[in-house]
Scaffold this active site. Structure first.
Site, PDB file in Angstrom:
ATOM      1  N   GLU A 211       1.049  -1.254  -0.117  1.00  0.00           N
ATOM      2  CA  GLU A 211       0.047  -0.006   0.134  1.00  0.00           C
ATOM      3  C   GLU A 211       0.825   1.351   0.035  1.00  0.00           C
ATOM      4  OE1 GLU A 211      -2.162  -0.506   3.533  1.00  0.00           O
ATOM      5  OE2 GLU A 211      -4.126  -0.995   2.487  1.00  0.00           O
TER       6      GLU A 211
ATOM      7  N   HIS B 123      -8.831  12.299   6.472  1.00  0.00           N
ATOM      8  CA  HIS B 123      -9.662  11.173   6.621  1.00  0.00           C
ATOM      9  C   HIS B 123     -10.993  11.441   6.144  1.00  0.00           C
ATOM     10  CE1 HIS B 123     -10.909   7.196   9.033  1.00  0.00           C
ATOM     11  NE2 HIS B 123     -11.638   7.453   7.962  1.00  0.00           N
TER      12      HIS B 123
ATOM     13  N   GLU C  61     -15.020   4.974   3.215  1.00  0.00           N
ATOM     14  CA  GLU C  61     -13.763   5.978   3.684  1.00  0.00           C
ATOM     15  C   GLU C  61     -12.942   5.955   2.641  1.00  0.00           C
ATOM     16  OE1 GLU C  61     -12.826   5.029   7.663  1.00  0.00           O
ATOM     17  OE2 GLU C  61     -14.853   4.509   8.260  1.00  0.00           O
TER      18      GLU C  61
ATOM     19  N   ASN D 125     -17.421   0.564   5.940  1.00  0.00           N
ATOM     20  CA  ASN D 125     -18.052   0.296   7.046  1.00  0.00           C
ATOM     21  C   ASN D 125     -19.584  -0.163   6.782  1.00  0.00           C
ATOM     22  OD1 ASN D 125     -16.211   0.372   9.440  1.00  0.00           O
ATOM     23  ND2 ASN D 125     -15.943   2.581   9.024  1.00  0.00           N
TER      24      ASN D 125
ATOM     25  N   ARG E  45     -22.201  -0.505   7.979  1.00  0.00           N
ATOM     26  CA  ARG E  45     -23.063  -0.300   9.408  1.00  0.00           C
ATOM     27  C   ARG E  45     -23.303   1.209   9.674  1.00  0.00           C
ATOM     28  NH1 ARG E  45     -19.249   1.467  13.136  1.00  0.00           N
ATOM     29  NH2 ARG E  45     -17.354   0.934  12.503  1.00  0.00           N
TER      30      ARG E  45
ATOM     31  N   ARG F 203     -15.627  14.624  20.343  1.00  0.00           N
ATOM     32  CA  ARG F 203     -15.548  13.538  21.320  1.00  0.00           C
ATOM     33  C   ARG F 203     -14.770  13.839  22.596  1.00  0.00           C
ATOM     34  NH1 ARG F 203     -15.434   8.088  17.653  1.00  0.00           N
ATOM     35  NH2 ARG F 203     -17.047   8.999  15.972  1.00  0.00           N
TER      36      ARG F 203
END
Length: 171
Positions: free
Chosen positions: A7, A15, A82, A104, A106, A158
């Site tokens: 990679e 991100h 992502e 993801n 979900r 957060r």
């Protein structure tokens, strides 16, 4: 060498996540993006939308890529595609290069950032949990891509509990 997988190392990265919704009838919609570049100890600290790290051209390309990936996988439900953005790169259009990272499949905890961007989509706001349940019951998506018009700026922060006496390990 088919036994080797490599990679690209992207040292200065952003991100960016594309939120998707898909039904069993082949309808796939990108609900917008979340930028979660601000992290501490590999944990997301700040999620925001729209992303300050991408241009409108990149946004459109990433949305199209997310939809194409979901359609190829015959995906149904709520999910997140992502990407990593190489902030040190530059394309011929002056944008940065971006790379698919993962899906993801979900609903993620930060889905409320996307809901905040799309509050005008429904009278009581967008309910991604409700959409997820409806799609699982075989209902088609209640909107198309042309209905998606993110507005404003949404930020989620957060708070993590860490012990300063133990090298800031999570508590």
């Amino acid at each position: 060498n088919r036994g080797l997988f490599a990679e690209r190392l992207v040292e200065n990265a952003a991100h960016v996540e594309m939120q998707i919704a898909a039904d069993q009838y082949g309808n796939v919609v990108c609900l917008g993006e979340r930028d979660c570049t601000a992290q501490r100890q590999h944990q997301k600290v700040v999620e925001e939308s729209p992303s300050p790290n991408i241009t409108e051209r990149m946004r459109k390309g990433m949305q199209e890529a997310a939809i194409k990936i979901a359609k190829a996988a015959k995906y149904s439900g709520i999910g997140t595609v992502e990407f990593i953005v190489d902030l040190d790169s530059q394309t011929r259009h002056g944008d940065q290069e971006y790379y698919f990272m993962e899906i993801n499949p979900r609903l993620q905890v930060e889905h409320t950032v996307t809901e905040g961007q799309l509050a005008a989509l429904a009278p009581d706001g967008l309910d991604m949990v409700g959409i997820m349940i409806d799609v699982a019951q075989g209902k088609p998506l209640p909107f198309t891509q042309s209905d998606i018009k993110p507005k404003g700026h949404t930020i989620e922060v957060r708070v993590y509990a860490e012990d300063p006496n133990k090298n800031f390990e999570p508590q």
